[in-house]
Scaffold this motif. Structure first.
Motif, PDB file in Angstrom:
ATOM      1  N   GLU A  48      20.799  31.029  44.045  1.00  0.00           N
ATOM      2  CA  GLU A  48      20.940  30.228  45.261  1.00  0.00           C
ATOM      3  C   GLU A  48      21.593  31.024  46.389  1.00  0.00           C
ATOM      4  OE1 GLU A  48      20.176  26.722  45.840  1.00  0.00           O
ATOM      5  OE2 GLU A  48      18.888  27.341  44.167  1.00  0.00           O
ATOM      6  N   PRO A  49      21.089  30.881  47.618  1.00  0.00           N
ATOM      7  CA  PRO A  49      21.767  31.538  48.739  1.00  0.00           C
ATOM      8  C   PRO A  49      23.212  31.048  48.869  1.00  0.00           C
ATOM      9  CG  PRO A  49      19.640  30.683  49.433  1.00  0.00           C
ATOM     10  CD  PRO A  49      19.888  30.154  48.039  1.00  0.00           C
ATOM     11  N   THR A  50      24.109  31.942  49.295  1.00  0.00           N
ATOM     12  CA  THR A  50      25.521  31.587  49.448  1.00  0.00           C
ATOM     13  C   THR A  50      25.948  31.747  50.906  1.00  0.00           C
ATOM     14  OG1 THR A  50      27.785  32.174  48.822  1.00  0.00           O
ATOM     15  CG2 THR A  50      26.174  33.966  48.791  1.00  0.00           C
ATOM     16  N   ASP A  51      26.915  30.923  51.319  1.00  0.00           N
ATOM     17  CA  ASP A  51      27.507  31.057  52.658  1.00  0.00           C
ATOM     18  C   ASP A  51      28.451  32.255  52.726  1.00  0.00           C
ATOM     19  OD1 ASP A  51      26.253  28.793  53.608  1.00  0.00           O
ATOM     20  OD2 ASP A  51      27.956  27.469  53.170  1.00  0.00           O
ATOM     21  N   HIS A  52      28.902  32.708  51.541  1.00  0.00           N
ATOM     22  CA  HIS A  52      29.963  33.718  51.503  1.00  0.00           C
ATOM     23  C   HIS A  52      29.385  35.124  51.478  1.00  0.00           C
ATOM     24  CE1 HIS A  52      32.674  30.389  51.089  1.00  0.00           C
ATOM     25  NE2 HIS A  52      31.932  29.943  50.102  1.00  0.00           N
ATOM     26  N   THR A  53      28.806  35.516  52.616  1.00  0.00           N
ATOM     27  CA  THR A  53      28.174  36.832  52.724  1.00  0.00           C
ATOM     28  C   THR A  53      29.178  37.885  53.190  1.00  0.00           C
ATOM     29  OG1 THR A  53      27.433  36.305  54.950  1.00  0.00           O
ATOM     30  CG2 THR A  53      25.880  35.872  53.156  1.00  0.00           C
ATOM     31  N   VAL A  54      30.297  37.444  53.756  1.00  0.00           N
ATOM     32  CA  VAL A  54      31.371  38.357  54.153  1.00  0.00           C
ATOM     33  C   VAL A  54      32.677  37.815  53.573  1.00  0.00           C
ATOM     34  CG1 VAL A  54      32.599  39.476  56.062  1.00  0.00           C
ATOM     35  CG2 VAL A  54      30.160  38.913  56.310  1.00  0.00           C
ATOM     36  N   ILE A  55      33.381  38.659  52.814  1.00  0.00           N
ATOM     37  CA  ILE A  55      34.622  38.243  52.154  1.00  0.00           C
ATOM     38  C   ILE A  55      35.725  39.258  52.477  1.00  0.00           C
ATOM     39  CG2 ILE A  55      35.751  37.834  49.919  1.00  0.00           C
ATOM     40  CD1 ILE A  55      32.984  37.045  48.793  1.00  0.00           C
ATOM     41  N   PRO A  56      36.838  38.821  53.063  1.00  0.00           N
ATOM     42  CA  PRO A  56      37.944  39.743  53.350  1.00  0.00           C
ATOM     43  C   PRO A  56      38.567  40.280  52.054  1.00  0.00           C
ATOM     44  CG  PRO A  56      38.224  37.649  54.519  1.00  0.00           C
ATOM     45  CD  PRO A  56      37.114  37.449  53.525  1.00  0.00           C
ATOM     46  N   PHE A  57      38.994  41.543  52.072  1.00  0.00           N
ATOM     47  CA  PHE A  57      39.739  42.111  50.948  1.00  0.00           C
ATOM     48  C   PHE A  57      40.904  41.174  50.627  1.00  0.00           C
ATOM     49  CE2 PHE A  57      38.862  47.013  51.321  1.00  0.00           C
ATOM     50  CZ  PHE A  57      37.508  46.761  51.287  1.00  0.00           C
ATOM     51  N   GLY A  58      41.109  40.934  49.320  1.00  0.00           N
ATOM     52  CA  GLY A  58      42.220  40.102  48.881  1.00  0.00           C
ATOM     53  C   GLY A  58      41.849  38.651  48.673  1.00  0.00           C
ATOM     54  N   LYS A  59      40.738  38.213  49.294  1.00  0.00           N
ATOM     55  CA  LYS A  59      40.352  36.793  49.195  1.00  0.00           C
ATOM     56  C   LYS A  59      39.353  36.569  48.066  1.00  0.00           C
ATOM     57  CE  LYS A  59      39.864  33.367  51.597  1.00  0.00           C
ATOM     58  NZ  LYS A  59      39.120  32.369  52.398  1.00  0.00           N
ATOM     59  N   GLY A  60      39.613  35.524  47.268  1.00  0.00           N
ATOM     60  CA  GLY A  60      38.712  35.173  46.177  1.00  0.00           C
ATOM     61  C   GLY A  60      38.749  36.214  45.072  1.00  0.00           C
ATOM     62  N   ILE A  61      37.924  36.004  44.069  1.00  0.00           N
ATOM     63  CA  ILE A  61      37.848  36.928  42.944  1.00  0.00           C
ATOM     64  C   ILE A  61      37.313  38.272  43.451  1.00  0.00           C
ATOM     65  CG2 ILE A  61      36.902  37.291  40.624  1.00  0.00           C
ATOM     66  CD1 ILE A  61      38.770  34.769  40.999  1.00  0.00           C
ATOM     67  N   CYS A  62      36.277  38.215  44.284  1.00  0.00           N
ATOM     68  CA  CYS A  62      35.661  39.431  44.809  1.00  0.00           C
ATOM     69  C   CYS A  62      36.654  40.247  45.626  1.00  0.00           C
ATOM     70  CB  CYS A  62      34.444  39.068  45.673  1.00  0.00           C
ATOM     71  SG  CYS A  62      33.106  38.294  44.741  1.00  0.00           S
ATOM     72  N   GLY A  63      37.338  39.576  46.546  1.00  0.00           N
ATOM     73  CA  GLY A  63      38.294  40.265  47.403  1.00  0.00           C
ATOM     74  C   GLY A  63      39.449  40.881  46.628  1.00  0.00           C
ATOM     75  N   GLN A  64      39.830  40.241  45.522  1.00  0.00           N
ATOM     76  CA  GLN A  64      40.901  40.802  44.681  1.00  0.00           C
ATOM     77  C   GLN A  64      40.442  42.073  43.982  1.00  0.00           C
ATOM     78  OE1 GLN A  64      43.418  37.690  42.506  1.00  0.00           O
ATOM     79  NE2 GLN A  64      41.729  36.425  43.217  1.00  0.00           N
ATOM     80  N   VAL A  65      39.179  42.090  43.532  1.00  0.00           N
ATOM     81  CA  VAL A  65      38.650  43.284  42.858  1.00  0.00           C
ATOM     82  C   VAL A  65      38.507  44.450  43.840  1.00  0.00           C
ATOM     83  CG1 VAL A  65      36.607  44.209  41.671  1.00  0.00           C
ATOM     84  CG2 VAL A  65      37.550  41.992  40.992  1.00  0.00           C
ATOM     85  N   ALA A  66      38.258  44.135  45.116  1.00  0.00           N
ATOM     86  CA  ALA A  66      38.158  45.182  46.140  1.00  0.00           C
ATOM     87  C   ALA A  66      39.467  45.958  46.251  1.00  0.00           C
ATOM     88  CB  ALA A  66      37.791  44.569  47.494  1.00  0.00           C
ATOM     89  N   VAL A  67      40.605  45.303  45.955  1.00  0.00           N
ATOM     90  CA  VAL A  67      41.901  45.995  46.053  1.00  0.00           C
ATOM     91  C   VAL A  67      42.469  46.441  44.702  1.00  0.00           C
ATOM     92  CG1 VAL A  67      42.530  45.024  48.298  1.00  0.00           C
ATOM     93  CG2 VAL A  67      43.207  43.810  46.235  1.00  0.00           C
ATOM     94  N   SER A  68      42.085  45.757  43.613  1.00  0.00           N
ATOM     95  CA  SER A  68      42.651  46.092  42.287  1.00  0.00           C
ATOM     96  C   SER A  68      41.890  47.219  41.588  1.00  0.00           C
ATOM     97  CB  SER A  68      42.634  44.862  41.374  1.00  0.00           C
ATOM     98  OG  SER A  68      41.313  44.590  40.932  1.00  0.00           O
ATOM     99  N   ASN A  69      40.617  47.405  41.935  1.00  0.00           N
ATOM    100  CA  ASN A  69      39.725  48.376  41.273  1.00  0.00           C
ATOM    101  C   ASN A  69      39.505  48.049  39.798  1.00  0.00           C
ATOM    102  OD1 ASN A  69      39.883  49.848  43.729  1.00  0.00           O
ATOM    103  ND2 ASN A  69      41.666  50.972  42.951  1.00  0.00           N
ATOM    104  N   LYS A  70      39.745  46.804  39.421  1.00  0.00           N
ATOM    105  CA  LYS A  70      39.658  46.419  37.996  1.00  0.00           C
ATOM    106  C   LYS A  70      38.642  45.297  37.775  1.00  0.00           C
ATOM    107  CE  LYS A  70      43.709  48.267  36.151  1.00  0.00           C
ATOM    108  NZ  LYS A  70      44.877  48.249  37.048  1.00  0.00           N
ATOM    109  N   ASN A  71      38.062  45.283  36.593  1.00  0.00           N
ATOM    110  CA  ASN A  71      37.196  44.171  36.198  1.00  0.00           C
ATOM    111  C   ASN A  71      37.987  42.868  36.286  1.00  0.00           C
ATOM    112  OD1 ASN A  71      35.434  46.205  35.500  1.00  0.00           O
ATOM    113  ND2 ASN A  71      35.559  45.856  33.291  1.00  0.00           N
TER     114      ASN A  71
END
Ligand code: SME
Length: 137
Positions: A48-71
């Motif tokens: 399904e298409p998502t509204d969340h096409t841009v996510i700031p570092f630190g926000k959400g699960i994705c944004g947390q992985v952008a800064v943690s470098n961890k699974n």
């Protein structure tokens, strides 16, 4: 090495293959980092298409992985307070960072409608997928 159009097409094919082959992979996408803006950008997906096409570092699960470098494996999204909901049908999520030349440049993000489906096998498999994807970037 490749132009962005063909890279996007290849990434979309990877997403579609994973989403259709593995029953509990309901949404599969690749986000890539804009280091200067400290944002993640959705480049390819299946589901399904998502509204969340841009996510700031630190926000959400994705944004947390952008800064943690961890699974980041989330067996139950309701138990997370720093979580961005894409759909009420999503129960669990896995995000695996994608490294190119040792740098965390993005991630594969998978949502599931099944509770707690992701194992170490998924982590190892998706790490391998990301290593293969890094070669076409
Ligand atoms: N749930 C993610 C947002 C992306 S959607 O799952 C496609 C998060 O919390 O970062």
């Amino acid at each position: 090495a490749n132009n962005s159009e063909s890279t996007e097409q290849r990434l979309t094919e990877v997403c579609e293959l994973l989403q259709t082959s593995i029953g509990y992979y309901d949404w599969v996408g690749f986000y890539f980092a804009n280091a200067a803006q400290e944002t993640l950008h959705l480049k390819a997906f299946a589901g399904e298409p998502t509204d969340h096409t841009v996510i700031p570092f630190g926000k959400g699960i994705c944004g947390q992985v952008a800064v943690s470098n961890k699974n980041f494996v989330v067996p139950d999204v309701k138990a997370q307070d720093n979580y961005i909901a894409c759909s009420i049908t999503v129960k669990s999520e896995i995000v695996i960072p994608l490294f190119k030349d040792g740098k965390n440049i993005g991630q594969i993000d998978i949502d599931s409608h099944v509770a707690d489906p992701f194992s170490l096998e998924d982590e190892r498999f998706l790490e391998w997928v990301n290593e293969e994807v890094a070669k076409i970037l």
